[in-house]
Design a protein around this motif. Structure first.
Motif, short mmCIF file in Angstrom:
data_model
loop_
_atom_site.label_atom_id
_atom_site.label_comp_id
_atom_site.label_asym_id
_atom_site.label_seq_id
_atom_site.Cartn_x
_atom_site.Cartn_y
_atom_site.Cartn_z
N GLU A 112 63.11 50.99 56.22
CA GLU A 112 62.63 51.45 54.92
C GLU A 112 62.27 52.93 54.99
OE1 GLU A 112 59.79 48.97 52.76
OE2 GLU A 112 59.97 47.61 54.48
N THR A 113 62.65 53.66 53.96
CA THR A 113 62.36 55.09 53.93
C THR A 113 61.60 55.48 52.67
OG1 THR A 113 64.45 55.61 52.84
CG2 THR A 113 64.44 55.67 55.24
N THR B 22 63.24 62.88 54.45
CA THR B 22 63.36 61.43 54.51
C THR B 22 62.45 60.97 55.64
OG1 THR B 22 65.66 61.49 53.76
CG2 THR B 22 64.94 59.51 54.91
N SER C 196 58.58 49.29 59.29
CA SER C 196 59.97 48.82 59.32
C SER C 196 60.58 49.04 60.70
CB SER C 196 60.80 49.48 58.23
OG SER C 196 61.03 50.84 58.48
N ILE D 171 69.36 52.44 57.90
CA ILE D 171 68.75 52.75 56.60
C ILE D 171 69.66 52.25 55.49
CG2 ILE D 171 68.15 54.63 55.02
CD1 ILE D 171 67.16 56.18 57.56
N ASN D 172 70.95 52.54 55.58
CA ASN D 172 71.90 52.12 54.55
C ASN D 172 72.05 50.60 54.48
OD1 ASN D 172 72.45 54.73 53.66
ND2 ASN D 172 74.05 55.02 55.19
N GLN D 173 71.84 49.91 55.60
CA GLN D 173 71.89 48.45 55.63
C GLN D 173 70.59 47.83 55.12
OE1 GLN D 173 72.74 47.47 59.70
NE2 GLN D 173 74.85 48.22 59.60
N GLY D 174 69.58 48.64 54.88
CA GLY D 174 68.30 48.13 54.40
C GLY D 174 67.40 47.62 55.51
N LYS D 175 67.74 47.90 56.76
CA LYS D 175 66.95 47.42 57.89
C LYS D 175 65.80 48.37 58.24
CE LYS D 175 70.65 44.65 59.77
NZ LYS D 175 71.52 44.39 60.91
N TYR E 182 70.72 56.22 60.39
CA TYR E 182 71.17 56.25 59.00
C TYR E 182 71.96 55.00 58.64
CZ TYR E 182 69.42 60.89 57.98
OH TYR E 182 68.59 61.97 57.75
N GLU E 183 72.69 54.44 59.59
CA GLU E 183 73.38 53.17 59.37
C GLU E 183 72.38 52.07 59.04
OE1 GLU E 183 75.98 51.01 62.41
OE2 GLU E 183 76.84 53.03 62.38
#
Length: 54
Positions: free
Chosen positions: A32-33, A40, A46, A26-30, A23-24
């Protein structure tokens, strides 16, 4: 045919990372969801890009 998305649990198994770290990323944009309903899903492309960049 290879899946184009996997669940968070599938991402965890594929990468060996914990749910919090996933989730970290994902939140950093590393990672893709895609949201489908309440699920999710992480794009496998990615996941590959993340591993290849490491």
């Amino acid at each position: 045919m290879e899946p184009i998305t996997v669940s968070i649990e599938g991402t965890k198994q594929a990468t060996g990372l914990g749910v919090t770290k996933i989730y970290e990323l994902i939140n950093q944009g590393k990672l893709e969801t895609v949201k489908i309903g309440r699920r999710t899903l992480v794009k496998t492309a990615s996941i590959r890009a993340l591993v290849e960049a490491a």
